[in-house]
Design an enzyme around this catalytic site. Structure first.
Site, PDB file in Angstrom:
ATOM      1  N   HIS A  96       1.122  -1.583  -0.043  1.00  0.00           N
ATOM      2  CA  HIS A  96       0.004  -0.676   0.025  1.00  0.00           C
ATOM      3  C   HIS A  96       1.132   1.126  -0.059  1.00  0.00           C
ATOM      4  CE1 HIS A  96       0.542   0.428   4.345  1.00  0.00           C
ATOM      5  NE2 HIS A  96       0.358   1.329   4.119  1.00  0.00           N
ATOM      6  N   ASP A 127       0.150  -7.325   1.612  1.00  0.00           N
ATOM      7  CA  ASP A 127       0.784  -6.072   1.623  1.00  0.00           C
ATOM      8  C   ASP A 127       2.298  -6.022   1.286  1.00  0.00           C
ATOM      9  OD1 ASP A 127       0.631  -3.508   1.878  1.00  0.00           O
ATOM     10  OD2 ASP A 127      -0.765  -3.433   3.470  1.00  0.00           O
ATOM     11  N   SER A 210       4.180   2.994   7.845  1.00  0.00           N
ATOM     12  CA  SER A 210       3.758   1.912   6.916  1.00  0.00           C
ATOM     13  C   SER A 210       5.284   1.078   6.274  1.00  0.00           C
ATOM     14  CB  SER A 210       3.001   2.137   6.508  1.00  0.00           C
ATOM     15  OG  SER A 210       1.100   1.959   6.694  1.00  0.00           O
TER      16      SER A 210
END
Length: 358
Positions: A96, A127, A210
């Site tokens: 992402h 992911d 992230s």
């Protein structure tokens, strides 16, 4: 009044009660200054000071060792983090973070110069993604990756990345739990993936973290921070101290396959090999997953499931939505046999299914 304010009132109400208890203790002589209470042990105080100093030194050593391996990734209009995977310039991050972009600007810790990077492959189902620097800068330092089997609840960890664009930031916490299955929202660029065996941590995980590094005190990366929990009762704001990281075992499995073959060749993720949609009951509540299509010779097809069947349970786990179906399969492996409960023309049946692979 919302839950937060209710809890605040409880805290305030406890303060006078605590003060009253202290006063009672003083009256009974428990803390009377005139009594012959033992003097503080100076050796104990010194030991505590040394312990705090040692822990601080451990933190600083880990940061010195690992932070040079954590990078900031600019992908179009979004910003995230990544971890240097090897000396060839491969960087592992979240799918992402890269989104639909194929080229990136990477700021490495070896200098302020911005490096160009290109997508190797993205694997949204887990992911994870790998990008590669076009030119490997001198002094690029790959991270040291740990062993998921040695991660334990209570271990002190540091999260490193670029939260809110603040590069080279570090937060600290512990491993709060292991084996969490977490479903990621598609909102805000999320992949919608359901990920099993995630590491839950109290280290702060904020937007921009992230793809960064969750690190133990041996300077080993044990996970990739990916998600922060939200509290629906607080207007979907972040729930402090509840973050999740993809375990290092899965990170290495996916990254090694992408680097070797340019794609994931063995996902290890179980699947029914169907396309489904959530259906609702007469009260408009989610009630199962209807099969929209069934892959020929896939797991469901071989077990006799058909288009129009509605799956309501995998083993003993209820299935009400596509997400709950993914969660029910998340910890299973291809080739494993499961019992699928389903409705066909209103009648309930079961089928033994040998799971396929995503």
């Amino acid at each position: 009044m919302d839950a937060f304010h209710s809890r605040s009132r409880v805290r305030r109400l406890l303060l006078p009660l605590t003060a009253g208890l202290c006063a009672l203790a003083l009256v009974s002589g428990c803390s009377d200054a005139s009594s012959d209470s033992p003097s503080p042990d100076p050796t104990s105080s010194a030991s505590a000071t040394r312990a705090a100093s040692d822990l601080q030194s451990d933190y600083q050593t880990v940061i010195k060792n690992v932070l040079p391996s954590v990078v900031q990734i600019e992908a179009g209009n979004s910003l995230g983090s990544g971890v240097v995977y090897d000396s060839k310039g491969h960087i592992v991050t979240n799918a992402h973070v890269v989104g639909n972009e194929r080229t990136f600007k990477v700021t490495v810790a070896t200098g302020e110069k911005v490096e160009n990077a290109t997508l190797v492959a993205s694997y949204p189902e887990q992911d994870l993604a790998v990008i590669k620097l076009d030119t490997v800068p001198k002094g690029l330092k790959p991270a040291k990756f740990g062993d998921s089997d040695k991660v334990e609840v209570g271990q002190i960890v540091l999260a490193m990345g670029s939260p809110l664009g603040l590069s080279s930031s570090v937060t600290q916490g512990i491993v709060s739990a292991l084996g969490r299955t977490v479903s990621e929202s598609r909102a805000g660029g999320g992949t919608g993936a359901t990920i099993a065996n995630m590491v839950q941590t109290s280290a702060a995980i904020n937007p921009g973290n992230s793809g960064g590094a969750l690190v133990n005190l041996d300077s080993e990366v044990i996970g990739i921070p990916t998600l922060g929990a939200i509290d629906p009762q607080m207007g979907d704001s972040a729930a402090p101290g509840i973050g999740f990281a993809i375990p290092v075992s899965m990170v290495k499995t996916v990254a090694d396959q992408i680097i070797k073959s340019g794609r994931v060749t063995d996902s290890g993720r179980a699947a029914l090999n169907i396309v489904g949609r959530t259906v609702v009951d007469v009260n408009y509540q989610p009630a199962g997953v209807a099969l929209v299509s069934v892959t020929k010779n896939g797991a469901a097809d071989k077990a006799g499931l058909q288009v129009g069947d509605i799956i309501t349970k995998i083993g003993d786990l209820p299935v009400t939505t596509i997400t709950s179906l993914s969660e029910a399969l998340a910890s299973d492996r291809p080739g494993q046999k499961v019992t699928v409960t389903y409705l066909r023309n209103g009648a309930e049946s079961t089928a033994k299914v040998t799971l396929g692979e995503i």
